[in-house]
Design an enzyme around this catalytic site. Structure first.
Site, PDB file in Angstrom:
ATOM      1  N   ARG A 237       0.824  -1.199   0.000  1.00 19.83           N
ATOM      2  CA  ARG A 237       0.000   0.000   0.000  1.00 19.83           C
ATOM      3  C   ARG A 237       0.860   1.251   0.000  1.00 19.83           C
ATOM      4  NH1 ARG A 237      -3.385  -1.974  -2.137  1.00 19.83           N
ATOM      5  NH2 ARG A 237      -5.141  -3.043  -1.279  1.00 19.83           N
ATOM      6  N   GLU A 266      -1.948   8.430  -6.503  1.00 24.42           N
ATOM      7  CA  GLU A 266      -1.884   7.732  -7.796  1.00 24.42           C
ATOM      8  C   GLU A 266      -2.222   8.668  -8.950  1.00 24.42           C
ATOM      9  OE1 GLU A 266      -3.720   3.933  -8.123  1.00 24.42           O
ATOM     10  OE2 GLU A 266      -2.868   3.191  -6.251  1.00 24.42           O
ATOM     11  N   HIS A 283       0.940   0.534  -9.630  1.00 21.48           N
ATOM     12  CA  HIS A 283       0.014  -0.311  -8.864  1.00 21.48           C
ATOM     13  C   HIS A 283      -0.527  -1.444  -9.747  1.00 21.48           C
ATOM     14  CE1 HIS A 283      -3.006  -0.247  -5.290  1.00 21.48           C
ATOM     15  NE2 HIS A 283      -2.790  -1.488  -5.707  1.00 21.48           N
TER      16      HIS A 283
END
Ligand code: MLT
Length: 317
Positions: A237, A266, A283
């Protein structure tokens, strides 16, 4: 919209088979990573939202979504969803733990190799016409120490992969106990307190969920414990490592390199991208075709159950 059909809004990538399957029973709208204004319009008449990590479902969206009954996270974790707001609005939230842990662990091994063997840098250089090997030396993994922070599904699989390439594996876990230590020893893993792990490992890999307890787990003080020839990899994470402090440590040569698949934010170009000894992926840990197919299948079944008034497996709220 035909009478009685529920409206499912898919806001992050979902396997096409799952989208097709959902469309048999629901009106499905797919809009990947919409901007704030578009998101507000999309949630307004949604019965269910499907997200991964790319879209934040805040109290504002929950408040705007008058018909919302379910938020489905097509993966592990719920850190982008305001659970308290969902709870008070009676919105069920579920996620799909485990289905992609193997894929994330595999990516972690790839990132470890990419950063320690400087594969990305070599790739960039050869594309630029530079064939020299200057600055390409890095350690072999065999015989080195892998420190895994968090031994859930991802961390455990990564520990196995590390051992398979001949690494010594040490790990820090949230709730140590003599029984857990014995269990770990049986798997060839030595438990260490976090500070000791950080000062010992050649490669530190973060594999803990993001909670209020793990946010900023590796800040300036913790990064300072790592050896200057050590590498940091984060696949679990964003937000678990303080990226500003990491940038600073790398800039000052206090770490050999870092690889991140998960990021605190992000979007845009991360500041870390300016550094040559950093490998970044957007990711994609869970993004194998196999994992996405599995996740999609589970999501279709559980969403059907939740929209029918039942409780989805993986229910969080
Ligand atoms: C997961 O935890 O499964 C991932 O974060 C899902 C994703 O790809 O966003």
């Amino acid at each position: 919209m035909p009478e009685g059909r529920t409206r499912v809004v898919v806001l992050d990538p979902l396997h096409p088979d799952a989208v097709t399957e959902l469309s048999r029973e629901h009106d499905v709208v797919v809009r990947l990573r919409p901007g704030e204004d578009e998101l507000a319009v999309l949630v307004a008449d949604a019965d269910a939202l499907v997200v991964r990590s790319g879209v934040r479902i805040t109290a504002r969206e929950v408040e705007q979504a008058k018909r919302l009954r379910v938020v489905a996270r097509a993966g592990t974790g719920t850190d982008n969803i305001d659970l308290a707001a969902c709870r008070s609005a009676g919105v069920q939230v579920f996620n799909i733990p485990g289905a992609s842990a193997g894929a994330v662990a595999e990516l972690a091994l790839g990132l470890i190799l990419a950063v320690t063997r400087r594969i990305v840098r070599a790739d960039r250089r050869i594309r630029g016409g530079t064939w020299d090997k200057t600055g390409s030396a890095g350690p072999e993994l065999a015989g080195r120490t892998l420190g895994v922070v968090g031994l859930g599904r991802i961390g455990s699989r990564l520990a196995d992969l590390g051992r398979a390439v001949g690494m010594h594996v040490v790990a820090s876990v949230a709730q140590p106990s003599p029984q857990r230590d014995a269990q770990l020893r049986g798997r060839g893993v030595t438990r260490l307190p976090l500070a000791e792990l950080l000062s010992t490992a050649d490669v530190v890999c973060l594999a803990v969920p993001l909670t209020e307890g793990t946010r900023g787990l590796l800040g300036p003080a913790e990064l300072a414990l790592m050896r200057p020839d050590a590498y940091l990899v984060n696949v679990s994470r964003g937000g678990v490592v303080d990226e500003g402090a990491l940038h600073d440590a790398l800039l000052r040569g206090r770490l050999a390199g870092a690889a991140l698949d998960v990021h605190a934010v992000e979007r845009g170009v991360p500041a870390l991208a300016a550094l040559d000894n950093v490998v970044l992926t957007p990711h994609i840990g869970a993004t194998t075709t196999d994992a996405q197919l599995r996740v999609g299948r589970i999501l279709v079944t559980e969403l059907r159950r939740a929209l029918a008034g039942g409780s989805a497996a993986g229910r969080v709220v």
